[in-house]
Every structure is written in structure tokens, then in C-alpha cells.
Design a protein around this motif. Structure first.
Motif, PDB file in Angstrom:
ATOM      1  N   ASN A  85       0.906  -1.302   0.027  1.00 24.98           N
ATOM      2  CA  ASN A  85       0.046   0.081   0.070  1.00 24.98           C
ATOM      3  C   ASN A  85       0.828   1.250  -0.070  1.00 24.98           C
ATOM      4  O   ASN A  85       0.389   2.360   0.524  1.00 24.98           O
ATOM      5  CB  ASN A  85      -0.995   0.015   1.046  1.00 24.98           C
ATOM      6  CG  ASN A  85      -2.267  -0.544   0.892  1.00 24.98           C
ATOM      7  OD1 ASN A  85      -2.905  -0.556  -0.237  1.00 24.98           O
ATOM      8  ND2 ASN A  85      -2.813  -1.495   1.611  1.00 24.98           N
ATOM      9  N   ASP A  86       2.219   1.372  -0.588  1.00 21.32           N
ATOM     10  CA  ASP A  86       2.791   2.425  -0.553  1.00 21.32           C
ATOM     11  C   ASP A  86       3.020   2.877  -2.122  1.00 21.32           C
ATOM     12  O   ASP A  86       3.696   1.707  -2.841  1.00 21.32           O
ATOM     13  CB  ASP A  86       4.355   2.111   0.151  1.00 21.32           C
ATOM     14  CG  ASP A  86       5.133   3.380   0.182  1.00 21.32           C
ATOM     15  OD1 ASP A  86       5.740   3.704  -0.865  1.00 21.32           O
ATOM     16  OD2 ASP A  86       5.113   4.173   1.153  1.00 21.32           O
ATOM     17  N   SER A  87       2.536   3.956  -2.600  1.00 21.41           N
ATOM     18  CA  SER A  87       2.735   4.045  -3.842  1.00 21.41           C
ATOM     19  C   SER A  87       4.235   4.305  -4.406  1.00 21.41           C
ATOM     20  O   SER A  87       4.656   3.858  -5.564  1.00 21.41           O
ATOM     21  CB  SER A  87       1.863   5.545  -4.271  1.00 21.41           C
ATOM     22  OG  SER A  87       1.808   5.718  -5.654  1.00 21.41           O
ATOM     23  N   GLU A  95       9.809  -0.379 -11.523  1.00 17.18           N
ATOM     24  CA  GLU A  95      11.400  -0.314 -12.292  1.00 17.18           C
ATOM     25  C   GLU A  95      12.301  -1.450 -12.167  1.00 17.18           C
ATOM     26  O   GLU A  95      12.998  -1.644 -13.099  1.00 17.18           O
ATOM     27  CB  GLU A  95      12.015   1.020 -11.600  1.00 17.18           C
ATOM     28  CG  GLU A  95      13.202   1.563 -12.182  1.00 17.18           C
ATOM     29  CD  GLU A  95      13.957   2.890 -11.558  1.00 17.18           C
ATOM     30  OE1 GLU A  95      14.665   3.495 -12.351  1.00 17.18           O
ATOM     31  OE2 GLU A  95      13.553   3.267 -10.618  1.00 17.18           O
ATOM     32  N   ASP A  96      12.319  -1.920 -11.014  1.00 19.50           N
ATOM     33  CA  ASP A  96      12.948  -3.185 -10.679  1.00 19.50           C
ATOM     34  C   ASP A  96      12.911  -4.060 -11.609  1.00 19.50           C
ATOM     35  O   ASP A  96      13.559  -4.890 -12.101  1.00 19.50           O
ATOM     36  CB  ASP A  96      12.909  -3.704  -9.190  1.00 19.50           C
ATOM     37  CG  ASP A  96      13.592  -4.760  -8.885  1.00 19.50           C
ATOM     38  OD1 ASP A  96      14.957  -4.934  -9.584  1.00 19.50           O
ATOM     39  OD2 ASP A  96      13.478  -5.278  -7.944  1.00 19.50           O
ATOM     40  N   MET A  97      11.276  -4.292 -11.694  1.00 22.62           N
ATOM     41  CA  MET A  97      10.895  -5.617 -12.678  1.00 22.62           C
ATOM     42  C   MET A  97      11.226  -5.377 -14.173  1.00 22.62           C
ATOM     43  O   MET A  97      11.638  -6.268 -14.832  1.00 22.62           O
ATOM     44  CB  MET A  97       9.316  -5.755 -12.474  1.00 22.62           C
ATOM     45  CG  MET A  97       8.996  -6.303 -11.225  1.00 22.62           C
ATOM     46  SD  MET A  97       7.337  -6.903 -10.963  1.00 22.62           S
ATOM     47  CE  MET A  97       6.629  -5.350 -10.245  1.00 22.62           C
ATOM     48  N   ILE A  98      11.051  -3.991 -14.521  1.00 20.61           N
ATOM     49  CA  ILE A  98      11.871  -3.712 -15.857  1.00 20.61           C
ATOM     50  C   ILE A  98      13.180  -4.064 -16.017  1.00 20.61           C
ATOM     51  O   ILE A  98      13.506  -4.655 -17.131  1.00 20.61           O
ATOM     52  CB  ILE A  98      11.534  -2.053 -16.036  1.00 20.61           C
ATOM     53  CG1 ILE A  98      10.082  -2.025 -15.972  1.00 20.61           C
ATOM     54  CG2 ILE A  98      12.048  -1.973 -17.552  1.00 20.61           C
ATOM     55  CD1 ILE A  98       9.745  -0.364 -16.215  1.00 20.61           C
ATOM     56  N   ASP A 113      -3.360   7.759  -9.556  1.00 17.29           N
ATOM     57  CA  ASP A 113      -2.430   8.860 -10.140  1.00 17.29           C
ATOM     58  C   ASP A 113      -1.050   8.664  -9.879  1.00 17.29           C
ATOM     59  O   ASP A 113       0.019   8.888 -10.614  1.00 17.29           O
ATOM     60  CB  ASP A 113      -2.904  10.188  -9.778  1.00 17.29           C
ATOM     61  CG  ASP A 113      -4.312  10.433 -10.475  1.00 17.29           C
ATOM     62  OD1 ASP A 113      -4.491  10.063 -11.486  1.00 17.29           O
ATOM     63  OD2 ASP A 113      -5.174  11.144  -9.777  1.00 17.29           O
ATOM     64  N   GLY A 114      -0.761   8.165  -8.671  1.00 16.87           N
ATOM     65  CA  GLY A 114       0.531   7.950  -8.059  1.00 16.87           C
ATOM     66  C   GLY A 114       1.364   6.736  -8.953  1.00 16.87           C
ATOM     67  O   GLY A 114       2.597   6.904  -8.866  1.00 16.87           O
ATOM     68  N   ILE A 115       0.685   5.969  -9.291  1.00 21.04           N
ATOM     69  CA  ILE A 115       1.261   4.830 -10.095  1.00 21.04           C
ATOM     70  C   ILE A 115       1.909   5.334 -11.754  1.00 21.04           C
ATOM     71  O   ILE A 115       2.422   4.557 -12.348  1.00 21.04           O
ATOM     72  CB  ILE A 115       0.418   3.799 -10.419  1.00 21.04           C
ATOM     73  CG1 ILE A 115       1.227   2.347 -10.671  1.00 21.04           C
ATOM     74  CG2 ILE A 115      -0.563   4.043 -11.468  1.00 21.04           C
ATOM     75  CD1 ILE A 115       0.593   1.090 -10.582  1.00 21.04           C
ATOM     76  N   ILE A 116       1.005   6.597 -12.182  1.00 17.23           N
ATOM     77  CA  ILE A 116       1.746   6.968 -13.596  1.00 17.23           C
ATOM     78  C   ILE A 116       3.116   7.194 -13.784  1.00 17.23           C
ATOM     79  O   ILE A 116       3.507   6.723 -14.984  1.00 17.23           O
ATOM     80  CB  ILE A 116       0.997   8.448 -13.804  1.00 17.23           C
ATOM     81  CG1 ILE A 116      -0.536   8.314 -13.754  1.00 17.23           C
ATOM     82  CG2 ILE A 116       1.504   8.930 -15.134  1.00 17.23           C
ATOM     83  CD1 ILE A 116      -1.319   7.456 -14.771  1.00 17.23           C
ATOM     84  N   PRO A 117       4.116   7.493 -13.041  1.00 19.11           N
ATOM     85  CA  PRO A 117       5.528   7.292 -13.286  1.00 19.11           C
ATOM     86  C   PRO A 117       5.983   6.052 -13.542  1.00 19.11           C
ATOM     87  O   PRO A 117       6.811   5.658 -14.436  1.00 19.11           O
ATOM     88  CB  PRO A 117       6.070   7.929 -12.146  1.00 19.11           C
ATOM     89  CG  PRO A 117       5.172   8.777 -11.419  1.00 19.11           C
ATOM     90  CD  PRO A 117       3.833   7.859 -11.772  1.00 19.11           C
ATOM     91  N   GLY A 118       5.187   4.973 -12.880  1.00 13.42           N
ATOM     92  CA  GLY A 118       5.480   3.755 -13.378  1.00 13.42           C
ATOM     93  C   GLY A 118       5.195   3.059 -14.586  1.00 13.42           C
ATOM     94  O   GLY A 118       5.829   2.538 -15.301  1.00 13.42           O
ATOM     95  N   LEU A 119       3.858   3.658 -14.856  1.00 19.88           N
ATOM     96  CA  LEU A 119       3.450   3.488 -16.346  1.00 19.88           C
ATOM     97  C   LEU A 119       4.179   3.964 -17.471  1.00 19.88           C
ATOM     98  O   LEU A 119       4.215   3.343 -18.372  1.00 19.88           O
ATOM     99  CB  LEU A 119       1.976   3.786 -16.260  1.00 19.88           C
ATOM    100  CG  LEU A 119       0.871   3.208 -15.245  1.00 19.88           C
ATOM    101  CD1 LEU A 119      -0.334   3.597 -15.463  1.00 19.88           C
ATOM    102  CD2 LEU A 119       0.812   1.653 -15.006  1.00 19.88           C
TER     103      LEU A 119
END
Length: 277
Positions: A85-87, A95-98, A113-119
Motif C-alpha cells: 500500500n505504498d505508492s 522499475e526493478d521488474m523492468i 495517479d501515483g502509479i503513472i510514473p511507473g506506467l
């Protein structure tokens, strides 16, 4: 008692088993699946990534287990991480999985919205994203999405409450504003009681973060101030369980609703104040 088990079917073929399969959920600091992921790649198998808001939630445990079963049955590998539960942690784990070479990603956001940088990182890497259960802030990132009708899940809880408490009364709501799925459920619940014509008053509404312990603490405070409430709506089953524990400790008996159809809640429907899921 009312039973409305909301089960999201994902692209990989999730089931609705009550007993969750074993998982290898990890944190970003751990490296327990890197070797097996490399092995999958060297053998021609694909590497799938999986992230959800809370890997300990029985609902997501079941989904992860079903996805893993299908992925591994095709000789592929699933790297699964739990951001708890930590964005920010979720973005770092993506990033690690990439960096580990994932080729497809299953996505359930902590924060829409917080996940957008990961997307953005996934998009730049050319990795298709399949969303489940909770929408992201910009759905154009996703190749496809599968989820329950979250608004209706809350709506039918509100309808049930209005039928069972026709005289109305004060109620509490434990929501999670950053979780779009919970927001939709809360809106459905509130719309249903409004449209029922029965007079209910929301005397307390708190962010429970979709977490059982947080919900327990919030419910304790709210019940101290409002011990005569007739019902509590929780945005998911962990929230409902937290409210149930608080009400039980306070010796009060409001009807309590959650959403998910989790085994723990279903087991308590028959003989407790947990009224529906």
C-alpha cells in the motif's frame, strides 16, 4: 445474510477459488526470483510481472495465485512484488521488474495517479500493461482492463441496508480516497441509500486505506463518538473486518458491509454483525 462476492477475472484467467495458491510475493530489496526469471528467459519462456496494492489482502492473494497458475502452466515465469500500500514503493518495484526483463505487466495501483510514473517507464520500455480490479488515472496506458462493477458492489450493499433498516439512522463510512475501486463502491453505497427514501445520516467518514488495522483504529474512534450507529460500510473486506473487531470490542452491533467475498468474511456472515460482502 447477504453474500455478494465480487471476483475480478483477469486476462490471464483468474479463478475465484476460496483457497489461494502459494505465492512468491517479495519486496523491492529481495532478489529471490531473479535466477528463475533468467532461467525462464534462457529457455524461451516469457517473463510476466505482477503488482497489486496489497499482496496480503486475501482477494489479491487469490488473484495472484490464479494468474501464477496459468502463467507457469505455459512454461513462463511470474515475478510478483508487494508494495504494501505504498505508492512510491510500487513505482520503484515496477522499475526493478523492468530491469529484470519483464515482457508483460499485470497492474493494480496503490494510487490511481501515483502509479503513472511507473506506467510511463513501462510504456517507454514497450511493455504492455493489463489492469485489474482498480483503474489507473489514465486508462489509455492499459492494453486491457478487467474488474468488477465496483459502483454496483457498493450500490447493492446500500440497497440491502435500506431494506433491513427501514427506519434509517446514523451510519459510518470507512473509505479509501486514493483507491478508485473503493471510491466507486462508496459512491454506489451512498447513492443507493439516498435513492431508497430511507433517512440515513453519515455521521463519520474516514480514510481506512483499505487496511484492516487502520480501519480498526478509525472505527474505534468513530464508535466512541457515535456508539448508536446502525451500520458501517467498509470499502473492502479488510476494512469491514477491522470495523467488526472494533464494534465487537465496543459491545455495539451495527450492521457491517464490505466488498470482496473473502473467505474470512464469508465465514462470519451467518452468526455475526458482518452483514454482507
Amino acid at each position: 445474510m447477504m453474500l455478494m462476492a465480487m471476483t475480478a477475472t483477469t486476462v490471464a484467467g483468474c479463478g475465484s477459488n476460496d483457497t489461494a495458491a502459494d505465492t512468491t510475493t517479495e519486496t523491492a530489496a529481495e532478489d529471490t526470483t531473479a535466477d528463475t526469471a533468467d532461467a525462464a528467459a534462457s529457455e524461451g519462456g516469457k517473463i510476466f510481472g505482477y503488482t497489486c496494492m496489497d499482496g496480503t489482502n486475501p482477494f489479491f492473494v487469490t488473484l495472484e495465485g490464479a494468474i501464477r497458475e496459468v502463467v507457469e502452466s505455459h512454461g513462463d515465469q511470474l515475478i510478483s512484488m508487494d508494495p504494501a500500500n505504498d505508492s512510491n514503493t510500487q513505482v520503484n518495484q515496477i522499475e526493478d521488474m523492468i530491469s529484470r526483463g519483464v515482457e508483460v505487466m499485470f497492474v493494480n495501483p496503490v494510487d490511481a495517479d501515483g502509479i503513472i510514473p511507473g506506467l510511463d517507464m513501462l510504456k517507454e520500455a514497450g511493455i504492455p500493461m493489463f489492469g485489474f480490479d482498480t483503474q489507473v488515472g489514465d486508462m489509455s496506458y492499459l492494453t486491457s482492463y478487467a474488474g468488477s462493477d465496483n459502483y454496483n458492489a457498493g450500490y447493492v450493499c446500500g440497497e440491502d441496508l435500506a431494506k433491513k433498516v427501514p427506519d434509517g439512522g446514523d451510519i459510518l463510512v470507512l473509505d479509501s480516497p486514493t483507491m478508485q475501486s473503493v471510491t466507486d463502491r462508496t459512491n454506489g453505497f451512498l447513492d443507493a441509500i439516498k435513492e431508497s427514501g430511507v433517512t440515513f445520516n453519515v455521521v463519520g467518514q474516514q480514510d481506512a486505506q483499505g487496511n484492516q488495522q487502520v480501519a480498526n483504529e478509525k472505527a474505534q474512534d468513530l464508535l466512541t463518538a457515535h456508539p448508536d450507529v446502525v451500520a458501517i460500510f467498509g470499502g473492502n473486506d479488510p476494512t469491514a473486518l477491522g470495523a467488526y473487531a472494533a464494534a465487537d470490542a465496543a459491545g455495539v452491533t451495527p450492521l457491517i458491509y464490505g466488498v470482496d467475498g473473502s473467505p474470512d468474511v464469508k465465514a462470519l456472515l451467518k452468526d455475526t454483525i458482518l452483514e454482507g460482502t
